[in-house]
Design an enzyme around this catalytic site. Structure first.
Site, short mmCIF file in Angstrom:
data_model
loop_
_atom_site.label_atom_id
_atom_site.label_comp_id
_atom_site.label_asym_id
_atom_site.label_seq_id
_atom_site.Cartn_x
_atom_site.Cartn_y
_atom_site.Cartn_z
N ASP A 1 -19.36 26.48 -40.42
CA ASP A 1 -19.99 27.34 -41.41
C ASP A 1 -21.42 26.93 -41.72
OD1 ASP A 1 -17.61 28.93 -41.95
OD2 ASP A 1 -16.81 27.15 -42.91
N HIS B 1 -14.03 19.31 -43.36
CA HIS B 1 -13.12 20.29 -42.78
C HIS B 1 -11.70 19.81 -42.96
CE1 HIS B 1 -11.19 22.87 -39.74
NE2 HIS B 1 -12.22 23.66 -39.89
#
Length: 429
Positions: free
Chosen positions: A364, A307
């Site tokens: 996600d 991320h």
């Protein structure tokens, strides 16, 4: 507040730059007067070290894996709140009283229907149009139907735009899906709560009765809460930048939807599902694909890990992993992709390649699995992300416009093109 300063020397010019300190101890240099005093600008591709604003909405500590909305840990909101209460918290800065909450729910419920003429827009879209393209187009078009609420400096007009958007975005999204599969639109049923109403509009048909499973509605509330805000991400920054020109809320949010559509932003959970399907089709050979992901010369990428902000386990991913374990089992959904995902995570989190690069599962990785397991098609995943992120966009747009120091967004550049060049006639080129 500024409590100290940094000293900068450029050529023969010396200046002091105030150091701003946030409530969690974050520090930043105030360079707002740098160019006028020194004739230089900062160069920061992707704005990775640039603070574009001061905000009181969301706090993220990527190193510690912390996410808080208005100071409240995401874990507490995920366990105890619902989506509309969380939306109220983000937009208005505090948890509502029972009376405030009930009034908020009532006004949102009253605005769920779309103007009948809006339905004609769907006739003009190809059947295979991506739902995100339809979502943004219809949201932008709402400003033509509700011209009584364009003024961003009028609190009453802003308030009604907020209510309309939150109320209508599930209806717009459900109509997009129905269009894509050739089924009739289903009007909202205001006897149902927010997520149940959306599920009914998505999956019911006039020919058969449809009963919303409250456990699935609960999962949807959880997913929307976890997506509701994440400070100055690409789509939120887009909403702020467009809104800084005093564009109305519908126009600003429509721009945010387009930013979210990108596969490097909101489209990543779709890539996770496609990756898991590929591994399943290859007899579930997880270790093979772990090794391919570690080979930087190979085009395969392990989506859902790493991320931009988090250098620790994404707290949203941890919550969703637990949801996969608990809620899907309660509902009786057994998706083989869940088991493949767990195997990937287990192997990756014991591998120095991933640990040394601080590549942990992000939101996600599990959100797409949950969306798929409860029946949403892959091309709706980003639309669902947009529904969840809407309160955050609204909160930032509203906060920005209330800032007395607001300036229209206008980044600078360092020009690297040709020097002054004379025009030549076309006959001599």
């Amino acid at each position: 507040m500024s409590s100290s300063c940094a000293k900068l020397e450029i050529d023969d010019t010396k200046i002091e730059l105030p150091i701003l300190t946030g409530s969690e101890g974050e520090r930043g240099l105030d360079i707002s007067h740098l160019r006028e005093r020194c004739g230089v600008i900062t160069y920061d591709p992707g704005y990775v070290n640039t603070g574009s604003c001061q905000s009181a909405i969301t706090y993220v500590d990527g190193d510690q894996g912390i996410l808080r909305y208005r100071g409240i840990p995401i874990e507490q909101l995920a366990e105890r709140s619902n989506f509309l209460e969380t939306a109220y918290l983000l937009i208005y800065g505090k948890l509502p009283t029972q009376e405030e909450y009930d009034a908020f729910v009532r006004v949102i419920t009253r605005h769920t229907m779309l103007h009948e003429d809006v339905k004609r827009f769907y006739d003009g879209f190809p059947r295979d149009a991506h739902p995100m393209a339809i979502l943004s187009a219809v949201i932008g078009a709402l400003s033509t139907f509700y011209q009584d609420s364009h003024d961003p400096t009028n609190p009453e007009q802003v308030e009604i735009s907020i209510h309309r958007l939150i109320a209508k975005i599930p209806t717009i999204a459900a109509y997009s899906y129905k269009k894509s599969i050739g089924q009739p639109f289903v009007y909202p049923d205001n006897a149902l709560e927010y997520c149940s109403n959306f599920l009914r509009m998505m999956f019911s048909v006039p020919a058969e009765p449809y009963e919303v499973d409250p456990r699935i509605a609960k999962v949807l509330h959880l997913l929307f809460i976890l997506h509701a805000d994440h400070e100055q991400n690409c789509s939120t920054s887009t909403v702020r930048l467009v809104g800084s020109s005093h564009a109305n809320l519908f126009a600003s949010v429509a721009a945010g939807v387009y930013a979210l559509w990108g596969p490097r932003h909101g489209g990543a959970n779709q890539q996770v599902i496609e990756m898991l399907e590929r591994i399943r089709a290859d007899r579930g050979n997880v270790r093979k694909y772990i090794e391919l992901a570690k080979d930087r010369s190979h085009p395969f990428r392990l989506f859902g890990f790493g991320h931009r902000v988090y250098k620790h386990y994404d707290p949203r991913a941890r919550i969703l992993k637990q949801a996969c374990d608990d809620i899907l089992a309660q509902i009786g959904i057994h998706d083989p992709l869940v088991e493949i995902a767990k195997q990937i995570e287990e192997i990756a989190l014991q591998d120095d390649f991933f640990l040394s690069r601080k590549l942990y599962p992000n939101v996600d990785f599990y959100s797409g699995i949950l969306y798929k397991a409860i029946g949403f098609p892959v091309n709706m995943f980003t639309v669902l992300f947009a529904i969840g992120r809407l309160p955050g966009w609204i909160a930032h747009w509203r906060e920005m416009l209330a800032d007395p120091h607001l300036k229209i967004g206008r980044p600078r550049q360092i020009y690297i093109g040709p020097l002054c060049t004379d025009y030549t006639d076309i006959t001599t080129r």
